[in-house]
Enzyme design. Structure first.
Site, PDB file in Angstrom:
ATOM      1  N   TYR A 122       0.846  -1.212   0.000  1.00 50.89           N
ATOM      2  CA  TYR A 122       0.000   0.000   0.000  1.00 50.89           C
ATOM      3  C   TYR A 122       0.871   1.248   0.000  1.00 50.89           C
ATOM      4  O   TYR A 122       0.620   2.207  -0.738  1.00 50.89           O
ATOM      5  CB  TYR A 122      -0.910  -0.051   1.227  1.00 50.89           C
ATOM      6  CG  TYR A 122      -1.654   1.219   1.559  1.00 50.89           C
ATOM      7  CD1 TYR A 122      -2.690   1.685   0.754  1.00 50.89           C
ATOM      8  CD2 TYR A 122      -1.335   1.950   2.716  1.00 50.89           C
ATOM      9  CE1 TYR A 122      -3.386   2.850   1.084  1.00 50.89           C
ATOM     10  CE2 TYR A 122      -2.017   3.099   3.048  1.00 50.89           C
ATOM     11  CZ  TYR A 122      -3.047   3.554   2.229  1.00 50.89           C
ATOM     12  OH  TYR A 122      -3.737   4.702   2.556  1.00 50.89           O
ATOM     13  N   LYS A 166       0.900   4.230  -2.740  1.00 49.97           N
ATOM     14  CA  LYS A 166       0.660   5.644  -2.412  1.00 49.97           C
ATOM     15  C   LYS A 166       1.851   6.514  -2.855  1.00 49.97           C
ATOM     16  O   LYS A 166       1.656   7.660  -3.259  1.00 49.97           O
ATOM     17  CB  LYS A 166       0.382   5.816  -0.910  1.00 49.97           C
ATOM     18  CG  LYS A 166      -1.025   5.369  -0.485  1.00 49.97           C
ATOM     19  CD  LYS A 166      -2.112   6.171  -1.191  1.00 49.97           C
ATOM     20  CE  LYS A 166      -3.503   5.929  -0.661  1.00 49.97           C
ATOM     21  NZ  LYS A 166      -4.578   6.503  -1.502  1.00 49.97           N
TER      22      LYS A 166
HETATM   23  N1  LIG Z   1      -8.021   5.515   7.088  1.00 45.14           N
HETATM   24  C1  LIG Z   1      -6.809   6.030   7.146  1.00 45.14           C
HETATM   25  O1  LIG Z   1      -6.153   6.025   8.197  1.00 45.14           O
HETATM   26  C2  LIG Z   1      -6.192   6.680   5.939  1.00 45.14           C
HETATM   27  C3  LIG Z   1      -5.000   7.379   6.125  1.00 45.14           C
HETATM   28  C4  LIG Z   1      -4.413   8.018   5.043  1.00 45.14           C
HETATM   29  C5  LIG Z   1      -5.021   7.955   3.801  1.00 45.14           C
HETATM   30  N2  LIG Z   1      -6.179   7.249   3.654  1.00 45.14           N
HETATM   31  C6  LIG Z   1      -6.769   7.225   2.315  1.00 45.14           C
HETATM   32  O2  LIG Z   1      -8.073   7.761   2.391  1.00 45.14           O
HETATM   33  C7  LIG Z   1      -8.893   7.144   1.411  1.00 45.14           C
HETATM   34  C8  LIG Z   1     -10.113   6.552   2.089  1.00 45.14           C
HETATM   35  O3  LIG Z   1      -9.681   5.709   3.122  1.00 45.14           O
HETATM   36  P1  LIG Z   1     -10.751   5.032   4.114  1.00 45.14           P
HETATM   37  O4  LIG Z   1     -10.055   4.684   5.364  1.00 45.14           O
HETATM   38  O5  LIG Z   1     -11.973   5.863   4.133  1.00 45.14           O
HETATM   39  O6  LIG Z   1     -11.027   3.684   3.302  1.00 45.14           O
HETATM   40  P2  LIG Z   1     -12.233   2.631   3.429  1.00 45.14           P
HETATM   41  O7  LIG Z   1     -13.107   2.960   4.577  1.00 45.14           O
HETATM   42  O8  LIG Z   1     -11.574   1.296   3.349  1.00 45.14           O
HETATM   43  O9  LIG Z   1     -13.059   2.909   2.104  1.00 45.14           O
HETATM   44  C9  LIG Z   1     -12.479   2.676   0.857  1.00 45.14           C
HETATM   45  C10 LIG Z   1     -13.491   3.134  -0.161  1.00 45.14           C
HETATM   46  O10 LIG Z   1     -12.928   2.940  -1.463  1.00 45.14           O
HETATM   47  C11 LIG Z   1     -13.847   2.164  -2.215  1.00 45.14           C
HETATM   48  N3  LIG Z   1     -13.168   1.419  -3.265  1.00 45.14           N
HETATM   49  C12 LIG Z   1     -12.163   0.530  -3.148  1.00 45.14           C
HETATM   50  N4  LIG Z   1     -11.820   0.072  -4.368  1.00 45.14           N
HETATM   51  C13 LIG Z   1     -12.643   0.681  -5.254  1.00 45.14           C
HETATM   52  C14 LIG Z   1     -12.794   0.613  -6.659  1.00 45.14           C
HETATM   53  N5  LIG Z   1     -12.043  -0.195  -7.415  1.00 45.14           N
HETATM   54  N6  LIG Z   1     -13.741   1.411  -7.244  1.00 45.14           N
HETATM   55  C15 LIG Z   1     -14.515   2.231  -6.512  1.00 45.14           C
HETATM   56  N7  LIG Z   1     -14.445   2.302  -5.168  1.00 45.14           N
HETATM   57  C16 LIG Z   1     -13.508   1.535  -4.560  1.00 45.14           C
HETATM   58  C17 LIG Z   1     -14.515   1.256  -1.202  1.00 45.14           C
HETATM   59  O11 LIG Z   1     -15.682   0.701  -1.750  1.00 45.14           O
HETATM   60  P3  LIG Z   1     -16.306  -0.688  -1.183  1.00 45.14           P
HETATM   61  O12 LIG Z   1     -17.119  -0.323   0.022  1.00 45.14           O
HETATM   62  O13 LIG Z   1     -17.111  -1.185  -2.331  1.00 45.14           O
HETATM   63  O14 LIG Z   1     -15.146  -1.584  -0.825  1.00 45.14           O
HETATM   64  C18 LIG Z   1     -14.773   2.289  -0.115  1.00 45.14           C
HETATM   65  O15 LIG Z   1     -15.879   3.094  -0.442  1.00 45.14           O
HETATM   66  C19 LIG Z   1      -8.034   6.114   0.694  1.00 45.14           C
HETATM   67  O16 LIG Z   1      -7.477   6.668  -0.478  1.00 45.14           O
HETATM   68  C20 LIG Z   1      -6.934   5.846   1.714  1.00 45.14           C
HETATM   69  O17 LIG Z   1      -5.750   5.388   1.094  1.00 45.14           O
HETATM   70  C21 LIG Z   1      -6.775   6.617   4.675  1.00 45.14           C
END
Ligand SMILES: NC(=O)c1ccc[n+]([C@@H]2O[C@H](COP(=O)([O-])OP(=O)(O)OC[C@H]3O[C@@H](n4cnc5c(N)ncnc54)[C@H](OP(=O)(O)O)[C@@H]3O)[C@@H](O)[C@H]2O)c1
Length: 235
Positions: free
Chosen positions: A141, A145
Site C-alpha cells: 500500500y 501511495k
Molecule cells: N483511514 C486512514 O487512516 C487513511 C490514512 C491516510 C489515507 N487514507 C486514504 O483515504 C482514502 C479513504 O480511506 P478510508 O479509510 O476511508 O477507506 P475505506 O473505509 O476502506 O473505504 C475505501 C473506499 O474505497 C472504495 N473502493 C475501493 N476500491 C474501489 C474501486 N475499485 N472502485 C470504486 N471504489 C472503490 C470502497 O468501496 P467498497 O465499500 O465497495 O469496498 C470504499 O468506499 C483512501 O485513499 C486511503 O488510502 C486513509
C-alpha cells in the site's frame, strides 16, 4: 474555486473518508455525485448516486458520460490492503496498485476534458503519509501511495496550462473502520493526537482545497515528508 457553486464527483462515497467528503460537500451547497461500486450502500441525502468502479474502464467511461457538468473530481476510492511486498500475494499487490495508481489515473484521464470544458476545475487526490513512511504489514500500500504521489505531481504539471488545480491531500491516521481493524490486527499504535475524525478532517481539508493549496498535510505527514528532504530528526 468556490465549493458551494461546484459540481463535485467523489469516488468511494459509501463509507469512510469518501462518505465524509461527499457529505461535507452537500452541506456546503455543492452538487455532488456520490459514487460507489455498490450504489445501494450510499446514504447521503441531497447527493446524486452513481455506480463506479475505478478499476473498470467501462464503468469509468460511463461515469464520465453521465457526469459532464463536473468541475471538481475527488479521487478517494482505494483498496488499502495489499500486505507486504516480498511475502504477500501478487494478486493483492496488483490490486492495491490497480485502485490507488491506475484507477486514479483512469479517472483523471476520463475527466480532464470535462474539467477543462467546465473552466479548468480542480482535482483532489487522497494520498497518505504512508507514501513517505512505510508500515510493516502493508508495504505494498505504501508503495502504491508513493506512486500516486508521483502521479499527482505529474498530472499537476500537465494540467497547469488548462487551469486545472491538482491538490494532494495527505492524511496519516483517520478513524475509519478499515484503519481501526488494521491497527488491531497488527498491534499498530494510534496516538490520539494524530488520529482524525473523518468528518472533521473532511471539513478542514476541503477548506484548504477551496483555498487553492497544492498539498494538504496533517502533522504526521509533515514529519514524514521532512525526513525525505533530510530535514527531519537530525535537525
Ligand atoms: N483511514 C486512514 O487512516 C487513511 C490514512 C491516510 C489515507 N487514507 C486514504 O483515504 C482514502 C479513504 O480511506 P478510508 O479509510 O476511508 O477507506 P475505506 O473505509 O476502506 O473505504 C475505501 C473506499 O474505497 C472504495 N473502493 C475501493 N476500491 C474501489 C474501486 N475499485 N472502485 C470504486 N471504489 C472503490 C470502497 O468501496 P467498497 O465499500 O465497495 O469496498 C470504499 O468506499 C483512501 O485513499 C486511503 O488510502 C486513509
Amino acid at each position: 474555486m468556490k465549493l458551494n457553486e461546484a459540481t463535485a464527483l467523489v469516488t468511494g462515497a459509501n463509507r469512510g473518508l469518501g462518505f465524509a467528503l461527499a457529505t461535507d460537500l452537500v452541506r456546503r451547497g455543492a452538487k455532488v455525485y456520490a459514487t460507489a461500486r455498490r450504489p445501494e450502500l450510499v446514504d447521503i441525502p441531497g447527493a446524486e448516486v452513481l455506480r463506479l468502479d475505478i478499476t473498470d474502464p467501462d464503468s469509468v467511461e460511463a461515469a464520465a458520460a453521465a457526469a459532464r457538468d463536473v468541475d471538481v473530481l475527488i479521487n478517494n476510492a482505494a483498496f488499502t490492503g495489499g500486505g507486504n511486498l516480498v511475502t504477500g500475494e501478487m494478486d493483492s499487490i496488483r490490486a492495491v496498485m490497480d485502485s490507488n495508481y491506475y484507477g486514479t489515473l483512469a479517472m483523471i484521464r476520463a475527466f480532464a476534458p470535462t474539467l477543462a470544458r467546465n473552466g479548468g476545475g480542480a482535482i483532489l487526490n487522497v494520498l497518505s503519509g504512508a507514501a513517505w513512511v512505510t508500515v510493516d504489514g502493508n508495504t505494498a500500500y505504501a508503495a502504491a501511495k508513493s506512486a500516486e504521489w508521483g502521479l499527482t505531481n505529474g498530472v499537476r504539471l500537465e494540467l497547469a496550462d488548462r487551469g486545472t488545480q491538482v491538490t494532494a491531500m495527505v492524511p496519516s491516521l483517520i478513524a475509519t473502520r478499515t484503519l481501526l481493524d488494521f491497527a488491531e490486527e497488527h498491534d499498530l499504535p494510534l496516538p490520539e493526537e494524530d488520529l482524525h475524525d473523518p468528518a472533521d478532517l473532511a471539513r478542514t481539508a476541503l477548506d484548504a482545497f477551496e483555498a487553492g493549496e497544492e498539498e494538504i498535510l496533517d502533522a504526521m505527514a509533515k514529519r514524514a515528508k521532512a525526513t525525505l528532504a533530510g530535514t527531519g530528526a537530525e535537525q
